[in-house]
Design a protein around this motif. Structure first.
Motif, PDB file in Angstrom:
ATOM      1  N   ALA A 144     -49.082  40.131 -13.322  1.00 53.98           N
ATOM      2  CA  ALA A 144     -48.201  39.836 -12.179  1.00 53.98           C
ATOM      3  C   ALA A 144     -48.996  39.846 -10.878  1.00 53.98           C
ATOM      4  O   ALA A 144     -48.768  39.002  -9.986  1.00 53.98           O
ATOM      5  CB  ALA A 144     -47.070  40.855 -12.126  1.00 53.98           C
ATOM      6  N   LEU A 145     -49.950  40.762 -10.766  1.00 53.04           N
ATOM      7  CA  LEU A 145     -50.778  40.812  -9.557  1.00 53.04           C
ATOM      8  C   LEU A 145     -51.621  39.544  -9.436  1.00 53.04           C
ATOM      9  O   LEU A 145     -51.743  38.963  -8.351  1.00 53.04           O
ATOM     10  CB  LEU A 145     -51.672  42.053  -9.591  1.00 53.04           C
ATOM     11  N   GLU A 146     -52.206  39.099 -10.560  1.00 52.79           N
ATOM     12  CA  GLU A 146     -53.025  37.889 -10.534  1.00 52.79           C
ATOM     13  C   GLU A 146     -52.218  36.670 -10.098  1.00 52.79           C
ATOM     14  O   GLU A 146     -52.776  35.751  -9.474  1.00 52.79           O
ATOM     15  CB  GLU A 146     -53.627  37.654 -11.924  1.00 52.79           C
ATOM     16  N   ARG A 147     -50.929  36.656 -10.421  1.00 58.94           N
ATOM     17  CA  ARG A 147     -50.088  35.506 -10.046  1.00 58.94           C
ATOM     18  C   ARG A 147     -49.376  35.724  -8.714  1.00 58.94           C
ATOM     19  O   ARG A 147     -48.517  34.934  -8.343  1.00 58.94           O
ATOM     20  CB  ARG A 147     -49.082  35.241 -11.177  1.00 58.94           C
ATOM     21  N   ARG A 148     -49.709  36.844  -8.040  1.00 57.83           N
ATOM     22  CA  ARG A 148     -49.175  37.148  -6.705  1.00 57.83           C
ATOM     23  C   ARG A 148     -47.660  37.357  -6.744  1.00 57.83           C
ATOM     24  O   ARG A 148     -46.964  37.089  -5.769  1.00 57.83           O
ATOM     25  CB  ARG A 148     -49.555  36.041  -5.698  1.00 57.83           C
ATOM     26  N   TRP A 149     -47.172  37.850  -7.847  1.00 55.61           N
ATOM     27  CA  TRP A 149     -45.765  38.231  -7.954  1.00 55.61           C
ATOM     28  C   TRP A 149     -45.670  39.698  -7.528  1.00 55.61           C
ATOM     29  O   TRP A 149     -45.469  40.611  -8.349  1.00 55.61           O
ATOM     30  CB  TRP A 149     -45.249  38.036  -9.380  1.00 55.61           C
ATOM     31  N   PHE A 150     -45.824  39.922  -6.217  1.00 56.56           N
ATOM     32  CA  PHE A 150     -46.066  41.277  -5.705  1.00 56.56           C
ATOM     33  C   PHE A 150     -44.887  42.225  -5.915  1.00 56.56           C
ATOM     34  O   PHE A 150     -45.081  43.421  -6.178  1.00 56.56           O
ATOM     35  CB  PHE A 150     -46.439  41.208  -4.222  1.00 56.56           C
ATOM     36  N   SER A 151     -43.675  41.729  -5.802  1.00 58.53           N
ATOM     37  CA  SER A 151     -42.520  42.611  -6.017  1.00 58.53           C
ATOM     38  C   SER A 151     -42.496  43.126  -7.457  1.00 58.53           C
ATOM     39  O   SER A 151     -42.223  44.309  -7.710  1.00 58.53           O
ATOM     40  CB  SER A 151     -41.229  41.868  -5.696  1.00 58.53           C
ATOM     41  N   SER A 152     -42.793  42.251  -8.391  1.00 58.99           N
ATOM     42  CA  SER A 152     -42.815  42.674  -9.798  1.00 58.99           C
ATOM     43  C   SER A 152     -43.881  43.736 -10.038  1.00 58.99           C
ATOM     44  O   SER A 152     -43.707  44.625 -10.879  1.00 58.99           O
ATOM     45  CB  SER A 152     -43.072  41.478 -10.709  1.00 58.99           C
ATOM     46  N   VAL A 153     -44.984  43.660  -9.296  1.00 61.36           N
ATOM     47  CA  VAL A 153     -46.082  44.613  -9.494  1.00 61.36           C
ATOM     48  C   VAL A 153     -45.616  46.030  -9.185  1.00 61.36           C
ATOM     49  O   VAL A 153     -45.811  46.955  -9.993  1.00 61.36           O
ATOM     50  CB  VAL A 153     -47.289  44.232  -8.610  1.00 61.36           C
TER      51      VAL A 153
END
Length: 882
Positions: free
Chosen positions: A621-630
């Motif tokens: 999730a971090l690699e895809r910049r899905w920051f809230s999910s992180v």
């Protein structure tokens, strides 16, 4: 001093009484049997011209080991001795009851014998004992109406029996001897119940030193490992030899490049002497670049041609061809190796019916139909263990070269993941460039995006991507899609629910396709309900996904997958800690159905199975910049980490979360991340970092609502307490209690009261501590919250200990431990065990103190709590020294 004599070639005779230890034979019966046995032997040897007094003989309880004098010819031991023995035993049996009757196995061999101070010793003696223990000999005696079964070695048969003018060699039968690693051929004879004379058996071996049909490819070079699989293959051969059945060893199965063919060939070459009529071999091309497997008819016709059958005699129909093939094999002892089978249908027409034949089949498929219909034995072949992988490189490259670059070798082994073909390619490249450092090869494999390319030598036989492509090409469209998506999915394994979300397919359909992928050896169900894919296969599958699916489709699948873990972890977290801080999650992605769990035990089991996957999903999730999910994923793991003591994992996931929330730039997630890192670093013992995050969390506390201010002070209280600053800790605990009360959070208020009680007691404010305990216990019990109740009981134990009431303290601590063990809170259980040990010391019971501290030490070490481990170890050392 040990004395040795010069080796002398002597006849070896060993006999053993059938069922000597049968429970119906009491000691008096056994004494009669032994006396009769020695009488028969001594008389038989006299008749054979070998006086018993001149023989070396050793008693074996239920048998006798005899060495004849070197000057006595060998022929009488097969021409005279067996008949004399059988006659003597028959007379004895007529005159005695069943419990005292004798049926005897006898083994004959000859070889070089050496004597030392301990007696006779030689490999030939050991081999003769193996002949005596051969399963076919036991079976022959059991089925015989006579009293004696004899087995002679191949040497004795060829050198003595064949040239005898007194006995007919055609009345002997060849037998497989597979005992304790020995693989040989012996010849069985029943002197008083003879086999019919049959020249077929003699014709199959007379004058032949090598099989006539030798189709096996060359033996594999530098074969290593596979001891367990080789032993299983041999055990199947032994069992079939005892039962006189056709041997079908189907499931040498595994993924492409794992070494199935090498295993089959290595085993075959170890056992060539058991198949004097030769070996057939065919590559069925079930998974091959041509893409078209050989038809059974083509294979049978090829075998018939090998046997010299006139093509005009070969029937047109497969069934008739197979019947002719089986007829030719009917009286032969051959090994048939069917390599690279596609499915059961392809191999069934190729199975002989002769009990003298063995069939070894390799396939990427499990061939379940062959197991069900023909009782085939499955032998899975997996990647090498770490030791086997290193052994392979040592065999190919030499220990010196590996020892010179240990770090590079470690990286090579890690990148290859025990995959034999990958290791072989690496070894081949290292052999071709002996002046290149191994670090150069390691660098080529280090990057996952180029690793498969580095394992492709341009030749299909030396290309891991090519070998995997043949399995991939055999998949159906649905299987290929699921295979590709599994390659994309972060994590070490996957269960059915997560796979259904990832693929957006019904669970039943996904289950069927997962089983198909497992049959094709592309995935492995390593525990019930969970599937794993080797790292190199996963890289290949991910590459196919990138090739076949556009970015939007990949993101859609991964978004469902990440949301599945976010929402399932959040639900599981609430089951473990129902009154934890609440956060708002966005609705799950379309097609995402979170897993449903019923109770804390379900939640704990799910976290135990998915912990490593959750960490991998967070990184994805971090690699895809899905920051809230992180940070939502970090939040979902917090209670589990707290319960189970996964301190370092807690630090790692919250540091990852901090990276994400700093990019989000939102006050609440940033404050929460710092708050959680206060706790994580404090529990890890890194007080400097805990203080740093404490300052940042407290600096932003006024930017969040009161419901989030309380937890920041809660974390700060723990931080100061772990640093011994109890007054500061008590001050923050009181602030946390006040904010929790203002926000109407009674369970969180009770937690803060428990802290107040603990810190007050340690500061000597026992009355205040007892009052806070009573308030906290009332709140926890009112809201049926046993985790908190256990914490208060532990604090009441501390209070009793501080007051010098050690018996009461021990009772409270033991009640706490019972409750915490029932709940599965291993982190807190370790602290309670420490308290119990201290209390036993105060009560003067050092043995019980040691026991409790040892239990606490094991938990602290498993939780990587180094400070606590060191402290407890010092206490144990003091106990042992006192």
């Amino acid at each position: 001093m040990e004395r040795r004599q010069q080796a002398v070639h002597r006849t070896i005779v060993i006999v053993d009484v059938e069922a000597f230890t049968d429970q119906r034979r009491t000691t008096p019966h056994q004494l009669v049997v032994r006396e009769a046995l020695y009488d028969a032997l001594s008389q038989g040897f006299e008749v054979a011209g070998a006086p018993w007094s001149e023989c070396h003989h050793e008693d074996r309880g239920d048998g006798v080991f005899v060495l004849a004098p070197a000057h006595i010819p060998k022929a009488p031991f097969i021409e005279v001795l067996p008949n004399a023995l059988a006659a003597g035993l028959t007379q004895h049996n007529i005159a005695h009851p069943a419990e005292q009757r004798i049926r005897l196995r006898m083994a004959l061999h000859a070889g070089e014998i050496v004597y030392d101070d301990h007696g006779a010793t030689a490999e030939s003696v050991n081999f003769t004992f193996r002949l005596l223990e051969a399963a076919p000999l036991r079976t022959a005696l059991a089925r015989s109406e006579g009293v004696l079964a004899v087995i002679v070695s191949k040497w004795f048969f060829d050198e003595v029996v064949r040239h005898s003018g007194e006995i007919d060699p055609a009345t002997f039968r060849p037998a497989r001897v597979l005992v304790k690693g020995t693989s040989a051929v012996g010849w069985i004879w029943l002197p008083d119940h003879r086999y019919p004379a049959d020249l077929t058996y003699l014709a199959s071996s007379r004058g032949r030193t090598e099989p006539e049909l030798r189709q096996l490819p060359a033996a594999p070079r530098s074969f290593t490992g596979r001891a367990e699989e080789l032993a299983v293959l041999t055990s199947v051969l032994e069992a079939a030899a005892e039962q006189s059945t056709t041997i079908v060893i189907s499931a040498i199965f595994g993924t492409g490049g794992v070494g199935k063919t090498w295993l089959a060939l290595h085993w075959a070459y170890q056992h060539l002497d058991l198949f004097p009529d030769g070996q057939l071999f065919v590559d069925l091309r079930g998974f091959a670049p041509e893409g078209q497997p050989l038809s059974p008819s083509a294979v049978v016709q090829g075998f018939l041609d090998t046997f010299g059958v006139d093509p005009a005699r070969v029937p047109a129909e497969l069934e008739a061809q197979a019947a002719l093939y089986r007829s030719i094999l009917a009286d032969k002892r051959m090994l048939i190796v069917l390599d690279n089978a596609r499915d059961t249908k392809q191999v069934i027409p190729l199975l002989p019916a002769s009990p003298g034949c063995a069939v070894v089949i390799t396939s990427r498929d499990r061939l379940a139909g062959l197991v069900a219909a023909h009782g085939a034995r499955t032998i899975p072949v997996d990647v090498f263990s770490a030791a086997e992988a290193r052994e392979m490189l040592v065999t190919r490259l030499g220990a010196a070269r590996l020892n010179a670059e240990p770090e590079a070798v470690g990286e090579l082994l890690s990148c290859c993941g025990g995959f034999p073909l990958a290791l072989s390619i690496v070894a081949g490249r290292a052999e071709a460039h002996r002046d290149f450092p191994l670090a150069v090869l390691a660098a080529e494999l280090r990057d996952e995006t180029t690793r498969l390319g580095a394992l492709d030598e341009g030749d299909p036989a030396a290309s891991l991507p090519a070998v995997l492509s043949w399995s991939y090409a055999a998949l159906s469209d649905d299987q290929a899609k699921i295979f590709e998506l599994l390659g994309m999915a972060p994590g070490v394994d996957i269960d059915l629910t997560a796979a259904a979300v990832l693929t957006n397919l019904p669970a039943g359909r996904v289950s069927a396709e997962l089983q198909a992928l497992e049959r094709a050896s592309l995935i492995h169900q390593h525990v019930p309900g969970r599937w794993r894919m080797h790292d190199l296969i996963k890289l290949y599958a991910d590459g196919q996904a990138e090739r076949r699916h556009d970015q939007a489709a990949q993101d859609d699948a991964l978004h469902r997958f990440v949301d599945f873990y976010v929402h399932t972890a959040h639900a599981a977290d609430l089951l473990l800690d129902p009154d934890s801080q609440s956060i708002d999650l966005p609705a799950p992605h379309e097609g995402c159905s979170p897993r449903v769990m019923r109770n804390p035990q379900d939640a704990l089991s799910w976290f135990n199975a998915e912990h490593l996957n959750l960490i991998s999903v967070q990184q994805a999730a971090l690699e895809r910049r899905w920051f809230s999910s992180v940070w939502h994923l970090a939040w979902g793991m917090h209670a589990y980490h707290w319960w189970q003591g996964h301190i370092h994992s807690d630090v790692a996931v919250w540091e990852t979360a901090l990276t994400a929330v700093e990019r989000l730039g939102e006050p609440l997630p940033l404050t929460l991340a710092h708050q959680m890192l206060i706790q994580a670093y404090s529990r890890q013992g890194d007080h400097g970092k805990a203080l740093e995050h404490g300052r940042q969390a407290l600096a932003g506390v006024d930017d969040v609502s009161v419901v989030y201010r309380a937890p920041v002070h809660h974390a700060a209280a723990h931080m100061w307490a772990r640093q011994g600053e109890l007054a500061k800790a008590l001050d923050h605990a009181i602030q946390a209690m006040t904010f929790y009360r203002e926000a109407n959070r009674p369970i969180r208020e009770a937690w803060a009261l428990t802290m107040v009680a603990s810190f007050a007691i340690k500061l000597g404010q026992n009355a205040r501590g007892e009052s806070a305990c009573e308030e906290a216990l009332a709140l926890f019990r009112e809201h049926a919250y046993p985790v908190g109740e256990a914490a208060v009981l532990n604090t009441l134990g501390e209070l009793a200990f501080a007051n010098g009431d050690y018996a009461e303290a021990l009772a409270q601590f033991e009640d706490t431990l019972t409750l915490r063990r029932e709940l599965g809170t291993t982190y807190a259980s370790a602290d309670t065990l420490d308290n119990i040990a201290r209390t036993h010391v105060a009560l003067g019971d050092k043995d019980k103190a040691r026991e409790s501290w040892l239990d606490a030490l094991r938990l602290y070490q498993s939780q990587l709590r180094n400070d606590e481990s060191s402290r407890v170890q010092k206490q144990l050392d003091l106990l042992d020294g006192s």
